[in-house]
Design a protein around this motif. Structure first.
Motif, short mmCIF file in Angstrom:
data_model
loop_
_atom_site.label_atom_id
_atom_site.label_comp_id
_atom_site.label_asym_id
_atom_site.label_seq_id
_atom_site.Cartn_x
_atom_site.Cartn_y
_atom_site.Cartn_z
N PRO A 129 -9.48 -0.52 -3.35
CA PRO A 129 -8.40 -0.59 -4.35
C PRO A 129 -7.81 0.79 -4.60
CG PRO A 129 -10.54 -0.72 -5.44
CD PRO A 129 -10.81 -0.71 -3.95
N ASN A 130 -6.55 0.99 -4.25
CA ASN A 130 -5.97 2.31 -4.38
C ASN A 130 -4.45 2.24 -4.35
OD1 ASN A 130 -6.45 5.18 -4.67
ND2 ASN A 130 -8.29 4.87 -3.44
N ALA A 131 -3.82 3.39 -4.57
CA ALA A 131 -2.37 3.50 -4.54
C ALA A 131 -2.02 4.94 -4.19
CB ALA A 131 -1.78 3.13 -5.90
N PHE A 132 -0.83 5.14 -3.64
CA PHE A 132 -0.39 6.49 -3.31
C PHE A 132 1.13 6.54 -3.23
CE2 PHE A 132 -0.84 4.42 0.81
CZ PHE A 132 0.28 4.85 1.52
N ALA A 133 1.66 7.76 -3.27
CA ALA A 133 3.09 8.00 -3.08
C ALA A 133 3.24 9.06 -2.01
CB ALA A 133 3.73 8.47 -4.39
N THR A 134 4.29 8.92 -1.21
CA THR A 134 4.54 9.90 -0.17
C THR A 134 6.05 10.01 0.03
OG1 THR A 134 4.04 10.55 2.12
CG2 THR A 134 4.39 8.21 1.71
N GLY A 135 6.48 11.02 0.77
CA GLY A 135 7.90 11.24 1.00
C GLY A 135 8.29 12.67 0.72
N ARG A 136 9.41 13.10 1.31
CA ARG A 136 9.80 14.50 1.17
C ARG A 136 10.64 14.78 -0.07
NH1 ARG A 136 13.04 12.57 5.50
NH2 ARG A 136 15.30 12.80 5.18
N SER A 137 11.14 13.73 -0.74
CA SER A 137 11.96 13.92 -1.93
C SER A 137 12.03 12.60 -2.67
CB SER A 137 13.36 14.39 -1.54
OG SER A 137 14.07 13.35 -0.88
N PHE B 129 -3.70 11.89 -1.32
CA PHE B 129 -2.58 11.15 -1.89
C PHE B 129 -3.03 10.03 -2.82
CE2 PHE B 129 -1.15 12.94 2.12
CZ PHE B 129 0.08 13.50 1.78
N PHE B 130 -4.27 9.56 -2.69
CA PHE B 130 -4.74 8.43 -3.47
C PHE B 130 -4.91 8.78 -4.94
CE2 PHE B 130 -6.94 6.29 0.38
CZ PHE B 130 -5.78 5.60 0.66
N ILE B 131 -4.85 7.75 -5.79
CA ILE B 131 -5.08 7.97 -7.22
C ILE B 131 -6.56 8.22 -7.49
CG2 ILE B 131 -5.32 5.51 -7.77
CD1 ILE B 131 -3.83 6.15 -10.42
N ILE B 132 -7.43 7.59 -6.70
CA ILE B 132 -8.88 7.83 -6.73
C ILE B 132 -9.34 8.00 -5.29
CG2 ILE B 132 -11.16 6.78 -7.15
CD1 ILE B 132 -10.02 7.55 -9.74
#
Length: 294
Positions: free
Chosen positions: A103-111, A256-259
């Motif tokens: 169970p996890n979440a992340f955000a990625t990207g250059r802008s 990148f993960f929240i945990i």
């Protein structure tokens, strides 16, 4: 509570980038002094930086098996992210789903205009709607703070030094069968270790601070710090029941993960990308007390 610019995070991002640039130049200088063509090294570095800038988000999505999903597939998830993007004053990111029991979440990207917010399918089953919204708000805060690109670019020199460390023996046997330059190769290896340690510590220090900043951002966007406390506690508790091999499959995206998903089989646990859960909860409880006027 309202959103305020985190100058501490901004200054840390600038300082980390500056220090890593110095370490990077020293590293290239040592390699050039040992006989590697400096122009070639700069060309390779520039090419890798270009690829990281424009394709780092795709690399993260590919390495985690994440796919971009449409609103018709996950309408409620899209609506949550759309509301949070509007509250944060950023364009709505693309939405991704990662098939994983972790169970996890992340955000990625250059802008903010080229961002992806992704969740694993298991986190959607594990959390209540308000908890999931708090997690998504945490990831949206990373988008708002523009710290995703800094982390990705900052990890470049660390990865380069690690590759040299890992392949040092092979390179030595291939290029120096007569062992005439073994002293130079040993120096390269030692310098690579130092560079890897320094760059890793710098990126980990930045990563820890940015998690605190994103936690605060989640509290501001949702007005519900308690929901994030509950979500973080649930996610962390479930990690103990996930098979190590499943955590290892996504371990490369821990920054990148929240945990973080730690399998217990790598050096990553020595250089934690996240602050301890207890400190994050304590900071959120303090925000909750401020919100209630205590």
């Amino acid at each position: 509570m309202k959103w305020t610019r985190d100058f501490g995070l901004t200054m840390r991002m600038l300082l980390t980038s500056f220090l890593l640039l110095i370490v990077y130049l020293i590293f290239l200088g040592v390699l050039a002094a040992l006989g590697f063509p400096f122009e070639f090294l700069l060309l390779v570095a520039a090419g890798m930086a270009f690829l990281q800038y424009f394709f780092s988000d795709k690399l993260v999505l590919w390495s985690t098996g994440t796919r971009i999903v449409g609103e018709d597939e996950y309408p409620e998830l899209h609506r949550m992210i759309e509301r949070l993007a509007a509250a944060a004053g950023v364009p709505k990111p693309q939405v991704g789903i990662t098939p994983s029991p972790v169970p996890n979440a992340f955000a990625t990207g250059r802008s903010p205009s080229h961002a992806v917010v992704a969740v694993t399918d298991s986190i959607m089953r594990a959390l209540k709607p308000e908890e999931l919204e708090a997690v998504l708000a945490h990831e949206m805060s990373h988008v708002k703070n523009r710290d995703m690109l800094t982390m990705t670019m900052a990890s470049f020199i660390s990865m380069l030094a690690f590759l040299i460390m890992r392949n040092w023996l092979f390179i030595g046997l291939f290029n120096n069968r007569d062992n005439n330059n073994m002293g130079a190769l040993i120096l390269i290896y030692v310098v690579s270790i130092i560079v890897w340690l320094v760059s890793t510590l710098l990126t980990r220090a930045l990563s820890r601070y940015r998690e605190f900043a994103a936690d605060r951002g989640s509290a501001v966007l949702t007005g519900n710090p308690g929901a994030l406390i509950s979500a973080l506690t649930k996610i962390s508790g479930r990690m103990d029941y996930i098979p190590a091999e499943k955590k290892q499959e996504v371990e490369g995206a821990n920054a990148f993960f929240i945990i973080p998903a730690l399998s217990g089989n790598t050096l990553m646990e020595l250089f934690s990308t996240h602050p301890p859960l207890e400190k994050r909860v304590a900071a959120l409880e303090e925000l909750q007390a401020q919100q209630r006027g205590y």
